[in-house]
Write an enzyme that holds these catalytic residues in place. Sequence first.
Site, mmCIF file in Angstrom:
data_model
loop_
_atom_site.group_PDB
_atom_site.id
_atom_site.type_symbol
_atom_site.label_atom_id
_atom_site.label_comp_id
_atom_site.label_asym_id
_atom_site.label_seq_id
_atom_site.Cartn_x
_atom_site.Cartn_y
_atom_site.Cartn_z
ATOM 1 N N CYS A 114 0.821 -1.226 0.000
ATOM 2 C CA CYS A 114 0.000 0.000 0.000
ATOM 3 C C CYS A 114 0.847 1.265 0.000
ATOM 4 C CB CYS A 114 -0.959 0.004 1.180
ATOM 5 S SG CYS A 114 -2.117 -1.360 1.125
ATOM 6 N N HIS A 250 -3.319 7.502 1.802
ATOM 7 C CA HIS A 250 -3.739 6.166 1.375
ATOM 8 C C HIS A 250 -5.147 5.945 1.916
ATOM 9 C CE1 HIS A 250 -4.075 1.996 0.678
ATOM 10 N NE2 HIS A 250 -3.836 1.617 1.911
ATOM 11 N N ASN A 280 -10.233 0.107 -0.441
ATOM 12 C CA ASN A 280 -8.772 0.146 -0.350
ATOM 13 C C ASN A 280 -8.195 -0.451 -1.639
ATOM 14 O OD1 ASN A 280 -6.066 -0.242 0.196
ATOM 15 N ND2 ASN A 280 -6.386 -1.018 2.270
HETATM 16 O O1 UT7 Z 1 -3.979 -0.849 3.280
HETATM 17 C C1 UT7 Z 1 -3.131 -1.525 4.172
HETATM 18 C C2 UT7 Z 1 -3.389 -1.108 5.535
HETATM 19 N N1 UT7 Z 1 -4.635 -1.688 5.989
HETATM 20 C C3 UT7 Z 1 -5.324 -0.995 6.856
HETATM 21 O O2 UT7 Z 1 -4.956 0.111 7.161
HETATM 22 C C4 UT7 Z 1 -6.505 -1.645 7.507
HETATM 23 C C5 UT7 Z 1 -6.421 -1.398 8.983
HETATM 24 N N2 UT7 Z 1 -7.523 -1.944 9.753
HETATM 25 C C6 UT7 Z 1 -8.793 -1.531 9.637
HETATM 26 O O3 UT7 Z 1 -9.132 -0.729 8.799
HETATM 27 C C7 UT7 Z 1 -9.785 -2.045 10.662
HETATM 28 O O4 UT7 Z 1 -9.081 -2.706 11.696
HETATM 29 C C8 UT7 Z 1 -10.858 -2.994 10.075
HETATM 30 C C9 UT7 Z 1 -11.828 -2.214 9.206
HETATM 31 C C10 UT7 Z 1 -10.172 -4.088 9.278
HETATM 32 C C11 UT7 Z 1 -11.653 -3.632 11.200
HETATM 33 O O5 UT7 Z 1 -12.214 -2.659 12.062
HETATM 34 P P1 UT7 Z 1 -12.049 -2.788 13.642
HETATM 35 O O6 UT7 Z 1 -12.833 -1.718 14.254
HETATM 36 O O7 UT7 Z 1 -10.578 -2.817 13.936
HETATM 37 O O8 UT7 Z 1 -12.747 -4.159 13.929
HETATM 38 P P2 UT7 Z 1 -12.126 -5.451 14.608
HETATM 39 O O9 UT7 Z 1 -11.157 -6.101 13.695
HETATM 40 O O10 UT7 Z 1 -11.651 -5.077 15.966
HETATM 41 O O11 UT7 Z 1 -13.406 -6.339 14.705
HETATM 42 C C12 UT7 Z 1 -14.531 -5.956 15.485
HETATM 43 C C13 UT7 Z 1 -15.605 -7.011 15.352
HETATM 44 C C14 UT7 Z 1 -15.073 -8.431 15.507
HETATM 45 O O12 UT7 Z 1 -16.035 -9.174 16.209
HETATM 46 P P3 UT7 Z 1 -15.831 -9.507 17.768
HETATM 47 O O13 UT7 Z 1 -14.527 -10.257 17.837
HETATM 48 O O14 UT7 Z 1 -15.775 -8.178 18.456
HETATM 49 O O15 UT7 Z 1 -17.032 -10.339 18.078
HETATM 50 C C15 UT7 Z 1 -14.990 -8.937 14.089
HETATM 51 O O16 UT7 Z 1 -15.128 -10.333 14.003
HETATM 52 O O17 UT7 Z 1 -16.157 -6.953 14.023
HETATM 53 C C16 UT7 Z 1 -16.151 -8.258 13.442
HETATM 54 N N3 UT7 Z 1 -16.007 -8.122 12.003
HETATM 55 C C17 UT7 Z 1 -17.068 -7.939 11.187
HETATM 56 N N4 UT7 Z 1 -18.373 -7.846 11.434
HETATM 57 C C18 UT7 Z 1 -19.197 -7.654 10.382
HETATM 58 C C19 UT7 Z 1 -14.886 -8.131 11.254
HETATM 59 N N5 UT7 Z 1 -15.191 -7.971 9.961
HETATM 60 C C20 UT7 Z 1 -16.532 -7.852 9.887
HETATM 61 C C21 UT7 Z 1 -17.437 -7.652 8.828
HETATM 62 N N6 UT7 Z 1 -18.747 -7.542 9.122
HETATM 63 N N7 UT7 Z 1 -17.039 -7.524 7.551
#
Ligand code: UT7
Length: 323
Positions: A114, A250, A280
């Site tokens: 990225c 980005h 992304n």
């Molecule tokens: O381009 C390269 C760099 N990449 C990035 O910069 C991405 C960086 N990360 C992010 O943008 C975020 O961490 C995400 C968008 C990937 C995730 O958001 P988050 O607020 O960090 O969520 P999380 O990973 O902490 O997950 C929260 C909850 C989890 O459930 P539990 O464990 O709390 O029960 C996940 O399983 O959300 C759940 N979850 C979803 N729920 C519905 C994860 N993906 C999904 C989904 N739909 N698609």
Amino acid sequence: MTLRAVVKGVGHYLPDRVVPNAEFESLVDTSDEWIRSRSGIERRHFAAEGQTTSDLAARAARAALADAGLDPDDIDAVIVATSTADLTFPSAATMVQAALGMTRGFAFDVQAVCAGFVYGLANANALIVSGQARRVLVIGAETFSRLMDWTDRGTCVLFGDGAGALILEAAESAGSIDDRGILSVDLHSDGRHKNILYVDGGVSTGTTGHLRMEGREVFRHAVEKLAETAHAALDKIGLSGADVDWIVPHQANIRIIEATAKRMQVPMDRVVVTVQDHGNTSAASIPLALSVGRSRGQILPGNLVVTEAIGGGLAWGAVVLRW
Ligand code: UT7
């Protein structure tokens, strides 16, 4: 007098197929509401079957050449930032060279995931200030849809396909930060973080593989490192967030974009945001945002622009330029 790499033209290409968040609701356990609120993404484009990264790149390149009023053979070097080249080799860049009908110059890919476009700009700048190339076409192009595990809701809803291109040209400068062109570069990587963002395939496995990400961990690094590298790039030329006309970040997650802008003390009305429409697109996201920002009338000649990105590696960095 010194040489400076000045923007001569910009362009982009997005594949026709637009995929709204709702389409993922029948694929994995997710919702439009979750995707919007956690990432800011509303839709993304996916390449058609058979449409490759170099196809998207060549279309973006043609748009940038038209914007610059240049012919393909006016270009000395083509750099494609990508992690999704059509084949293991040759480079996507040489395929673009051929697609454009170029009969001269040289072409190579940059692989910094990225952060690839920021690394590509840094390479183009080095070629220009050292006198090795007068005009460089820098492209960010990706088909990340081909790396998705469609059963992993934590990643498959986040990425999209597309390409953006920028043409840089050598210009004489007395060295003032008021002159146009690339003013400052700050690059970093730290290979100890491989396991939080990688593709589990390649020549070592004999498969293309799928993207694997520990989203929360990457998020934590992004919020900390992006503001740090942007500040470092500005600091090298004695500037701060107050001097910035546009942050062109980005486009991974609106919450990362907002947190970085806040740390830089730059209000969101001076940030180009496209993540809602593109998702992304990895190395393509910054040149896409530059091109869209330009066509929206946001980025104007003379504006101070900061680009910043982080991705797999981890690799991250920032480039400051006067448009
Ligand atoms: O381009 C390269 C760099 N990449 C990035 O910069 C991405 C960086 N990360 C992010 O943008 C975020 O961490 C995400 C968008 C990937 C995730 O958001 P988050 O607020 O960090 O969520 P999380 O990973 O902490 O997950 C929260 C909850 C989890 O459930 P539990 O464990 O709390 O029960 C996940 O399983 O959300 C759940 N979850 C979803 N729920 C519905 C994860 N993906 C999904 C989904 N739909 N698609």
